[in-house]
Design an enzyme around this catalytic site. Structure first.
Site, PDB file in Angstrom:
ATOM      1  N   TYR A 197      -1.736  -0.504  10.285  1.00 48.00           N
ATOM      2  CA  TYR A 197      -1.846  -1.034   8.917  1.00 48.00           C
ATOM      3  C   TYR A 197      -0.642  -0.592   8.075  1.00 48.00           C
ATOM      4  O   TYR A 197      -0.039  -1.407   7.361  1.00 48.00           O
ATOM      5  CB  TYR A 197      -3.151  -0.521   8.308  1.00 48.00           C
ATOM      6  N   SER A 239       0.854  -1.191   0.000  1.00 48.45           N
ATOM      7  CA  SER A 239       0.000   0.000   0.000  1.00 48.45           C
ATOM      8  C   SER A 239       0.886   1.235   0.000  1.00 48.45           C
ATOM      9  O   SER A 239       1.992   1.215   0.565  1.00 48.45           O
ATOM     10  CB  SER A 239      -0.882   0.019   1.246  1.00 48.45           C
TER      11      SER A 239
HETATM   12  P1  NAP Z   1     -11.587  -5.666   0.551  1.00 46.32           P
HETATM   13  O1  NAP Z   1     -12.473  -5.155  -0.513  1.00 46.32           O
HETATM   14  O2  NAP Z   1     -11.871  -5.318   1.966  1.00 46.32           O
HETATM   15  O3  NAP Z   1     -11.498  -7.253   0.401  1.00 46.32           O
HETATM   16  C1  NAP Z   1     -10.705  -7.970   1.292  1.00 46.32           C
HETATM   17  C2  NAP Z   1     -10.598  -9.399   0.850  1.00 46.32           C
HETATM   18  O4  NAP Z   1      -9.677 -10.060   1.716  1.00 46.32           O
HETATM   19  C3  NAP Z   1     -11.904 -10.152   0.945  1.00 46.32           C
HETATM   20  O5  NAP Z   1     -11.948 -11.092  -0.103  1.00 46.32           O
HETATM   21  C4  NAP Z   1     -11.796 -10.884   2.291  1.00 46.32           C
HETATM   22  O6  NAP Z   1     -12.514 -12.106   2.360  1.00 46.32           O
HETATM   23  C5  NAP Z   1     -10.313 -11.195   2.290  1.00 46.32           C
HETATM   24  N1  NAP Z   1      -9.756 -11.439   3.610  1.00 46.32           N
HETATM   25  C6  NAP Z   1      -9.761 -10.635   4.692  1.00 46.32           C
HETATM   26  N2  NAP Z   1      -9.135 -11.221   5.717  1.00 46.32           N
HETATM   27  C7  NAP Z   1      -8.716 -12.429   5.270  1.00 46.32           C
HETATM   28  C8  NAP Z   1      -8.019 -13.517   5.858  1.00 46.32           C
HETATM   29  N3  NAP Z   1      -7.620 -13.469   7.126  1.00 46.32           N
HETATM   30  N4  NAP Z   1      -7.783 -14.612   5.104  1.00 46.32           N
HETATM   31  C9  NAP Z   1      -8.197 -14.678   3.810  1.00 46.32           C
HETATM   32  N5  NAP Z   1      -8.860 -13.689   3.201  1.00 46.32           N
HETATM   33  C10 NAP Z   1      -9.114 -12.577   3.929  1.00 46.32           C
HETATM   34  O7  NAP Z   1     -10.070  -5.211   0.309  1.00 46.32           O
HETATM   35  P2  NAP Z   1      -9.327  -4.522  -0.940  1.00 46.32           P
HETATM   36  O8  NAP Z   1      -9.478  -3.071  -0.818  1.00 46.32           O
HETATM   37  O9  NAP Z   1      -9.665  -5.207  -2.210  1.00 46.32           O
HETATM   38  O10 NAP Z   1      -7.824  -4.828  -0.521  1.00 46.32           O
HETATM   39  C11 NAP Z   1      -7.051  -5.852  -1.085  1.00 46.32           C
HETATM   40  C12 NAP Z   1      -5.603  -5.571  -0.751  1.00 46.32           C
HETATM   41  O11 NAP Z   1      -5.240  -4.298  -1.267  1.00 46.32           O
HETATM   42  C13 NAP Z   1      -5.325  -5.512   0.754  1.00 46.32           C
HETATM   43  O12 NAP Z   1      -4.077  -6.102   1.036  1.00 46.32           O
HETATM   44  C14 NAP Z   1      -5.264  -4.027   1.031  1.00 46.32           C
HETATM   45  O13 NAP Z   1      -4.462  -3.724   2.139  1.00 46.32           O
HETATM   46  C15 NAP Z   1      -4.642  -3.524  -0.256  1.00 46.32           C
HETATM   47  N6  NAP Z   1      -4.871  -2.103  -0.508  1.00 46.32           N
HETATM   48  C16 NAP Z   1      -6.127  -1.638  -0.716  1.00 46.32           C
HETATM   49  C17 NAP Z   1      -6.310  -0.274  -0.949  1.00 46.32           C
HETATM   50  C18 NAP Z   1      -7.653   0.328  -1.187  1.00 46.32           C
HETATM   51  O14 NAP Z   1      -7.765   1.549  -1.176  1.00 46.32           O
HETATM   52  N7  NAP Z   1      -8.704  -0.459  -1.386  1.00 46.32           N
HETATM   53  C19 NAP Z   1      -5.210   0.578  -0.956  1.00 46.32           C
HETATM   54  C20 NAP Z   1      -3.944   0.057  -0.742  1.00 46.32           C
HETATM   55  C21 NAP Z   1      -3.789  -1.291  -0.531  1.00 46.32           C
HETATM   56  P3  NAP Z   1     -14.035 -12.148   2.943  1.00 46.32           P
HETATM   57  O15 NAP Z   1     -14.860 -11.439   1.907  1.00 46.32           O
HETATM   58  O16 NAP Z   1     -14.374 -13.579   3.069  1.00 46.32           O
HETATM   59  O17 NAP Z   1     -13.995 -11.400   4.237  1.00 46.32           O
END
Ligand code: NAP
Length: 247
Positions: free
Chosen positions: A156, A142
């Protein structure tokens, strides 16, 4: 064609990566922790479009579940050669002084231990030293690792800093075992993660600080991840791609 595990692929960035990989002809494991319905719907949609995918429940922070995840994929799809360490969490926005140790450790367990466990299992299957054919790992970090996420989630940001350092070290360790390890650093991307931080509309508040003046779409992050996994990135390892609109 390859065999990919995408952690946390039931929604958000992970779902986008899984769809893109499947569209390119790869077999994909859609890992999720809790929400089976969206994971199963994604698999159904991939299969309906002629692709191959399975949904596998596993908490990436649980060692036994991660070992089982890789064994299931090996049995049902074949030997994994692509891993996207995408599963990640934030907790409610808070200043560090108000965070409990339990919260801090939970974030570290999912974001750092989860990345470690999945990378370790992937190397067992991918390494040319173990009879594997090599492979590629992409860690989803991130921009928070660089910015620190003050007043929101320093825990985080610190966890993503650890992911960054693991990416650099591991890339060097396994470069001569046919495995490339890279990372992407997304900026603010339209997914559910902001709601889990307690502010579903966070992007509308902070997008003005982004040079491009907008949030990103999961598909824009997926493109960078899929490129890093592909042979087009054959000489890239230990590198970072920012998908952040300039911030
Ligand atoms: P999201 O929409 O909240 O989705 C999270 C996903 O991770 C869901 O599929 C969830 O499964 C799964 N998950 C959560 N805890 C888990 C665990 N312990 N074991 C296995 N699966 C787990 O998140 P996102 O925004 O797409 O983020 C994806 C990645 O991008 C993350 O690493 C996040 O830190 C990074 N990121 C995101 C952003 C942003 O702005 N969105 C920015 C920078 C980095 P369930 O649905 O079953 O709960």
């Amino acid at each position: 064609m390859g065999i990919a595990i995408v952690t946390g692929a039931s929604r958000g960035i992970g779902a986008s990566v899984a769809s893109r990989l499947a569209a390119l002809g790869h077999s994909v494991c859609v890992n999720y922790r809790q929400q089976a319905d969206p994971a199963n719907r994604l698999v159904e949609s991939i299969v309906n479009h002629g692709g191959q995918a399975i949904a596998v429940q596993a908490d990436v922070a649980d060692e036994q579940q991660v070992v089982q995840l890789f064994e299931t994929v090996n049995q049902q799809l074949g030997r994994v050669d692509m891993l996207v360490n995408n599963a990640g969490i934030i907790e409610l926005q808070s200043r560090l002084q108000d965070m409990t140790l339990q919260r801090f450790q939970h974030v570290m367990n999912v974001n750092v231990s989860g990345t470690f466990l999945c990378a370790r299992e992937a190397i067992k299957w991918m390494s040319t030293a173990n009879g594997g054919a090599g492979g590629a790992i992409v860690n989803v970090s991130s921009m928070a690792a660089k910015l620190g996420a003050p007043n929101e989630y320093v825990d985080y940001a610190a966890s993503k800093g650890a992911v960054d350092t693991m990416t650099v070290g591991l890339a060097s360790e396994v470069a001569d075992q046919g495995i490339r390890v890279n990372a992407v650093r997304p900026g603010i991307i339209y997914t559910d993660i902001h709601a889990s931080g307690g502010e579903p509309d966070r992007i509308e508040r902070v997008k003005h600080a982004v040079p491009m003046k907008r949030g990103g779409q999961p598909e824009e992050v997926a493109e960078a991840i899929v490129w890093l996994l592909s042979d087009s990135a054959s000489y890239c390892t230990g590198s970072f791609v920012h998908v952040s609109g300039g911030r």
